[in-house]
Design a protein around this motif. Sequence first.
Motif: not given
Length: 185
Positions: A12-17, A22-27, A173-178
């Motif tokens: 789970x921590x690997x998936x969270x990382x 991914x969010x950091x890159x997108x932002x 929001x799309x990535x988070x809900x996905x």
Amino acid sequence: MQAGRGGERAEESAKMAISVSILAILISLHLIAFVLAVGAEQRRSTAQVDEEQYDERTYCVYGSDASTAYGLAAFGLLLTSQTILNAVTKCLCFGKGLRGGCYPTFVIVFFVFSWAAFLGAESCLLVGSVRNAYHTKYRGVFGGQDMSCVTLRKGVFAAAASLTLLSMVGSILYYWTYRKARMVG
């Protein structure tokens, strides 16, 4: 039993990382594209009429084309961001179906919102860059005072900048809900 829980936590921590990166890159890509779009709006081409020295023809003298480069760079960054997002989420078309409560509905809503804002921003950036690069040469015979040099309308790149921010919000929001729908299902 303890060893199984430790392995699940590590996974789970690997998936969270991965999610955070991914969010950091997108932002980052969206914010850089936003700054470039604002810069393109500030550096739009300006034109002034000048007359030829040897005949009675007038022509347009244009300023810098920096906004064309800024607009195309923002276009490329936004395209890269959307490509990464859709590669990670498999474009909602491939892979296992989403299950679990109301998350799939929100995923689809944010997917559509993200794409609508993305397409609007890309359209404004591309049209603005092409139109800004277009320069008329000769205006005609001297005395045609009502003619003007072609320049890009004010606000095209500003609209692209605002749509870029909306695209960023939609993508997050799309990535988070996905991710939430994947965790539930």
